[in-house]
Design an enzyme around this catalytic site. Structure first.
Site, PDB file in Angstrom:
ATOM      1  N   ASP A 206       0.752  -1.149   0.197  1.00  0.00           N
ATOM      2  CA  ASP A 206       0.060  -0.260   0.396  1.00  0.00           C
ATOM      3  C   ASP A 206       0.522   1.348   0.123  1.00  0.00           C
ATOM      4  O   ASP A 206       2.016   1.410   1.034  1.00  0.00           O
ATOM      5  CB  ASP A 206      -0.828   0.274   1.465  1.00  0.00           C
ATOM      6  CG  ASP A 206      -1.909   1.243   0.750  1.00  0.00           C
ATOM      7  OD1 ASP A 206      -3.291   1.003   0.447  1.00  0.00           O
ATOM      8  OD2 ASP A 206      -2.499   2.085   2.001  1.00  0.00           O
ATOM      9  N   GLU A 265       0.936  -0.545  -4.946  1.00  0.00           N
ATOM     10  CA  GLU A 265       0.486   0.912  -5.349  1.00  0.00           C
ATOM     11  C   GLU A 265       1.271   1.458  -5.320  1.00  0.00           C
ATOM     12  O   GLU A 265       1.760   2.547  -3.983  1.00  0.00           O
ATOM     13  CB  GLU A 265      -0.560   0.654  -4.538  1.00  0.00           C
ATOM     14  CG  GLU A 265      -1.645   1.735  -4.432  1.00  0.00           C
ATOM     15  CD  GLU A 265      -2.240   2.317  -3.664  1.00  0.00           C
ATOM     16  OE1 GLU A 265      -3.140   3.028  -3.826  1.00  0.00           O
ATOM     17  OE2 GLU A 265      -1.656   2.745  -2.629  1.00  0.00           O
TER      18      GLU A 265
HETATM   19  C1  GLC Z   1      -4.712   2.988  -0.129  1.00  0.00           C
HETATM   20  C2  GLC Z   1      -5.987   2.445  -0.394  1.00  0.00           C
HETATM   21  C3  GLC Z   1      -6.395   2.700  -0.227  1.00  0.00           C
HETATM   22  C4  GLC Z   1      -6.053   3.541   1.469  1.00  0.00           C
HETATM   23  C5  GLC Z   1      -5.194   4.394   0.836  1.00  0.00           C
HETATM   24  C6  GLC Z   1      -4.686   4.859   2.647  1.00  0.00           C
HETATM   25  O1  GLC Z   1      -4.667   3.817  -1.822  1.00  0.00           O
HETATM   26  O2  GLC Z   1      -5.740   1.611  -1.703  1.00  0.00           O
HETATM   27  O3  GLC Z   1      -7.929   2.548   0.311  1.00  0.00           O
HETATM   28  O4  GLC Z   1      -6.765   3.859   1.777  1.00  0.00           O
HETATM   29  O5  GLC Z   1      -3.663   3.266   0.293  1.00  0.00           O
HETATM   30  O6  GLC Z   1      -3.770   3.440   2.392  1.00  0.00           O
END
Ligand code: GLC
Length: 518
Positions: A206, A265
């Site tokens: 994340d 991500e």
């Molecule tokens: C990422 C996740 C999202 C979350 C954010 C903070 O973007 O996919 O759902 O709110 O991180 O952890």
């Protein structure tokens, strides 16, 4: 330079990975919240669908301010999702079905309920427990230390009771960790090993671009510039220092048997900067959001996004990844304007080289739920925007499994933490025709190994071949003639077609030679 056209090799290079948003997938105990027992019971659906792996969103202990992306204990299961024993049983069942399991790791921030943050608040300014987070001294005029903004809206700084400010790039309940702290690095290496030892096949990282902040907390306004993806270059995202962390994590993954992997991500200002996350000594994959963001009213832009993603991955030899929906964006059946177009997009995506990420429910053709009542909403985006941004609850509504059952089979009691629209009866897994399209495409896709070669095509039509598969996508707005020739047999169409004409918003797969469907 590695040969990108060689897509054979480790499983993840070509995998179809299905995102399970655990809270909304299947509820095993009837409390209206999806859980690990419910997931285990429904795993055969995923085996039958034909995916290779599942990615589970956070199921760790959490106050659920941000749907579990606010973790208070990284080594335990939240009671609303079950127990560690339930996790182990689910993992074993998945492996028995031939499904790999990757799990989310949330290293940019903890929950404010994490023991470390409690200690930090109790510590004195400048104390060691505060050094694990980003605390800044109280300001004379009571304004935040700089102009950084929370992704969820409003300032990225909140004051502790003693007046010091702490950084949170997301909600105030998600304080950012300070990755200059050795404690933080050691702790997360331990967390990775904890789950690798239990047998997980990898991680989705994340906010993998966020862990390192520019030294001195420079104002964002001074350094901000427009990146190629339209993303601003910011002093708290995509700093060079994050790569050192990912290299260390890669070494840990490689020290385990069985092709463990990680997908980032990561948001970067250019495709080239994004590709750095997937250098051979870093992470295995990074999500490619350019394809997701492409304007489907502009077919040339869709094609350009495909080319740019493939070319950006070439120098590092990483596979491209494709995604149309996830738990953070409007479902593509709604975003693209119609189910016809959504299925045409899916069939295009499933023909592309590399790995694909599917979001639960897209195989049923689920649309975004746009009319959730205000009192049902839970996303911090909704609260922090004062209700002006509906947030992401509309793509997180619990899945419909069975048309006539309570909560459409999501939970035996009929409970559901977000209300399901009555019209979802027609889209339930036991009724959906889209699911058959996904099954057939995922099966045929296994035969595809080659690189993509574009054909000349009419305006608005995307036409390419991979091995013996020809994929034709009609985004022109009107009907077009199908390619003719011996062996040009349509084996799959995103909606029924008649004769030699391809209707608008339709994709077909044509096999020029026989391929195995096993
Ligand atoms: C990422 C996740 C999202 C979350 C954010 C903070 O973007 O996919 O759902 O709110 O991180 O952890």
């Amino acid at each position: 330079m590695p040969d990108i056209s060689d897509l054979s090799g480790p499983w993840w290079r070509t995998a179809a990975i299905y995102e399970v948003y655990v809270r909304s997938f299947a509820d095993g105990n009837g409390d209206g919240v999806g859980d690990l027992i419910g997931l285990r019971e429904r795993l055969p659906h995923l085996r039958d669908l034909g995916v290779d792996a599942v990615w589970l969103t956070p199921f760790f202990r959490s106050p659920m301010v941000d749907g579990g992306y606010d973790v208070s204990d990284y080594r335990d299961v939240d009671p609303s999702f079950g127990t560690l024993a339930d996790f182990d049983a689910m993992l074993a069942a998945a492996h028995d079905l031939g499904l790999r399991v990757i799990i989310d790791v949330v290293p940019n921030h903890t929950s404010s309920a994490h023991a470390w943050f409690t200690q930090a608040l109790q510590d004195l300014p400048g104390g060691p427990a505060r050094a694990r987070y980003h605390f800044r001294p109280a300001t004379a005029d009571g304004t935040p230390p700089n102009d950084w903004e929370s992704v969820f809206g409003g300032p990225a700084w909140t004051q502790a009771p003693d007046g010091e400010w702490y950084l949170h790039l997301f909600d105030p309940a998600q304080p950012d960790l300070n990755w200059d702290s050795a404690d933080v690095r050691v702790e997360f290496e331990g967390v990775l090993r904890f789950w690798l030892d239990r047998g997980v096949d990898g991680f989705r990282i994340d906010v993998a671009h966020g862990m390192v902040k520019a030294a001195g907390y420079p104002a964002a306004g001074l350094t901000g510039q427009i990146g190629l993806l339209g993303r601003r270059v910011l002093p708290y995202f995509d700093q060079d220092g994050v790569h050192e962390i990912h290299k260390a994590w890669r070494k840990i993954l490689d020290s385990y048997p069985g092709q463990r992997m990680a997908v980032a991500e990561a948001w970067a200002s250019t495709p080239q900067r994004l590709a750095q996350y997937t250098a051979p000594d870093e992470l295995h994959q990074a999500f490619n959001f350019e394809f997701l963001q492409a304007d489907w009213d502009d077919p040339a832009a869709v094609r350009a996004s495909i080319d740019s993603c493939i070319h950006a991955a070439e120098p590092v030899g990483a596979p491209t990844t494709w995604v149309l929906s996830n738990h953070d964006v409007r479902r593509h059946a709604t975003r693209l304007g119609s189910l016809e177009r959504a299925n045409a997009a899916a069939l295009l995506m499933l023909a592309l080289p590399g790995s694909v990420y599917l979001y639960q429910g897209e195989e049923l053709g689920l649309p975004e739920v746009l009319d959730l009542p205000a009192q049902a909403r839970q996303d911090p985006v909704w609260f922090r925007s004062g209700g002006s941004d509906p947030g992401r609850d509309g793509c997180r509504v619990p899945l419909p499994w069975q048309a006539g059952a309570p909560a459409f089979g999501f939970s035996a009691t009929g409970e559901s933490w977000l209300p399901q629209p009555p019209e979802w009866a027609a889209l339930a897994a036991d009724r959906s025709s889209t699911v058959e399209l996904y099954r057939a495409a995922l099966s045929l896709r296994r035969s595809l190994t080659g690189a993509l070669r574009w054909h000349e095509s009419a305006p608005g039509v995307l036409d390419f071949t991979r091995d013996g598969l020809r994929c034709v996508v009609n985004l022109s707005g009107g009907p077009v003639a199908l390619p003719e020739g011996p062996g040009s047999e349509v084996v799959l169409a995103s909606r029924p077609i008649d004769g030699g004409t391809l209707p608008a918003d339709t994709t077909v797969w044509i096999f020029a030679r026989t391929v195995s469907t096993s």
